[in-house]
Write a protein that holds these residues in place. Structure first.
Motif: not given
Length: 513
Positions: A70-89
């Motif tokens: 997975g990739k870190v979703t936000s470098m500024t908001d640690d509360s957001l979980p990683k993005t694990y699956v490659c979707t359109s978003d």
């Protein structure tokens, strides 16, 4: 592809109670994990039934590579979980590209290739659409990606891997000469990930050469019709399958419990030898035996039967798995275990009070001793069943305490009462100047004090260890030693203490003194 992040994907690990785990699209946890003893014949098989439809993202890996998933979703908001699956978003946010669509995102540091990790990932499809046999579409039998065909790999060649993830150049060259892969592809992994869509036909197999904690994660992905990607399944995918963890040993026990088989076999042999020596001493000095030595004789025989029952139980569980018969077997073993503990403490208590040595009878005190032994037996049965049936990662602390605290109270009651009675008996023997008996009780006192000290140390260690049981990596770190923390060390401590007491009270020509 629908834009959906999977923040709940890796929340909580599914604790594996057997080596075969069912999976379905309605599961809350999208991941199943277990420790595995790696070897030439160890592997993970993932199979699905014919009712499975649609597509899913799937990844198999060893836990130490978890940080790269997975990739870190936000470098500024640690509360957001990683993005694990490659979707359109995920593609719009530049977390992945179109070639990774519908697959797990693997984020590796610079200089590290996926073949240097344990990852196997794929976009798995069910029910291959007619006319979709494009070059990017592969089946589960195309693991070696050879344009000239995919012959079955010889078993002797399969055992030549010396690295858990990478093959050696000489091995690759040999396979290339046999037509398995091009000699140019000398960095191919042991479990190469297929490109394109892997249309499911046969069980997916992942070779496990290295001992570790392995996970299989899968997430349904809903694919929408487009010029680049089409599907005959316009609704949310569904699947039913089984993940099979095959360790180096043959059987249905999870890897964390398998050491108990050999452990209880060893204990059975040790107690059998002890029983033989004890029986010979009793036969040799049959006219000098004391009442306590008759009690010890019965307990030695009981221990041989109990260790044999424990060994047989885990052998049966390994051969047949959990079921009605294994549950009945479990209760028999739990009763034997609790009975051994209760009888041991009861015998130690009445001896500490000087029965047959200082006093001929304990009077009403004997009834109190029997009631305490009965309570300890009941709580011991509950605890023995609980540590096998309960899943530590998912069971609440309150439920765990309901199994532990009552047993701890009766155990503490026995220990305090035994030490108090022993001190009182020692004082009486000192007053009577019976030095031979006094020396035996003083040695018994030192043995018990040493035992209490060891229990306190292990209790502190176990408390610290289990306090972290809700941590994400708790199971990965403790799967090899969990059986030891729960009951292995207690069984070994009992062996040492019981052996010491048997040596101290062994039959001899001077018993009547």
């Amino acid at each position: 592809m629908t834009s959906r992040r999977i923040p709940w994907l890796l929340l909580g690990l599914a604790s594996v109670a057997a080596y075969e785990v069912p999976v379905r699209d309605t599961d809350y946890s999208r991941q199943v994990c277990t420790g595995m003893w790696g070897g030439s014949n160890a592997h993970i098989n993932v199979s699905f039934d014919s009712t499975s439809q649609g597509q899913l993202a799937m990844v198999i890996y060893e836990w130490r590579d978890m940080e790269y998933l997975g990739k870190v979703t936000s470098m500024t908001d640690d509360s957001l979980p990683k993005t694990y699956v490659c979707t359109s978003d995920a593609m719009r946010n530049n977390f992945c590209n179109s070639s990774q669509l519908g697959r797990f995102i693997i984020d590796l540091p610079e200089g590290k290739s996926v073949n240097q990790t344990s990852f196997w990932s794929a976009r798995v499809g069910f029910g291959r659409p007619s006319g979709s046999g494009t070059p990017s579409d592969v089946s589960t039998t195309d693991f070696w990606d050879n344009p000239d065909g995919n012959p079955v790999i010889p078993e002797d060649e399969n055992t030549k891997y010396t690295s858990p993830w990478l093959s050696r150049s000489a091995h690759d060259a040999a396979l290339g000469s046999l037509g398995f892969m091009s000699p140019k592809r000398r960095d191919d992994a042991l479990n190469p990930s297929p490109s394109g869509i892997l249309w499911y036909q046969d069980p997916i197999q992942y070779q496990v050469r290295k001992t570790g904690y392995y996970c299989v994660a899968m997430v349904p992905v809903t694919v929408l019709s487009s010029s680049e990607d089409t599907t005959d399944v316009p609704y949310h995918p569904t699947y039913n399958g089984v993940v099979l963890f095959q360790n180096t040993f043959n059987g249905k026990l999870p890897a964390t419990d398998y050491p108990k088989v050999n452990f209880y076999l060893a204990l059975f042999l040790i107690y059998s030898i002890l029983a033989g020596i004890w029986g010979w001493l009793c036969y040799t000095h049959v006219h000098e035996l004391l009442p306590i030595q008759y009690y010890l004789s019965g307990l030695v025989g009981f221990l041989v039967v109990e260790m044999l029952a424990n060994f047989a139980y885990y052998r049966y569980l390994n051969a047949h798995g959990k079921g009605a018969a294994s549950t009945v077997f479990l209760f028999v073993v739990a009763i034997l275990d609790a009975g051994r503990n209760a009888l041991s403490f009861f015998m130690l208590l009445v001896v500490s009070q000087g029965l047959s040595v200082v006093r001929e009878s304990l009077g009403r005190t004997m009834l109190k001793c029997q009631l305490l032994a009965g309570a300890h037996f009941v709580f011991g049965v509950l605890y023995a069943v609980g540590i096998v049936e309960l899943e530590l990662e998912s069971t609440s602390a309150l439920v765990l305490l309901l199994f532990v605290i009552p047993l701890a109270f009766t155990l503490s009651g026995f220990l305090v009462w035994i030490l108090y009675s022993l001190n009182h008996t020692i004082a009486q023997l000192k007053a009577r100047k019976q030095r031979y008996k006094l020396s035996m009780f003083q040695k018994l006192h030192r043995i018990l004090m040493g035992t209490v000290l060891v229990i306190i140390i292990f209790f502190a260690v176990s408390t610290f260890t289990f306090s972290e049981r809700l941590a994400e990596d708790y199971a990965a770190k403790t799967w090899r030693v969990r059986w030891w923390l729960l009951d292995g060390w207690l069984a070994l401590l009992y062996l040492v203490v019981f052996g010491s007491i048997c040596f101290l009270w062994r039959p001899s020509a001077n018993n009547r003194r």
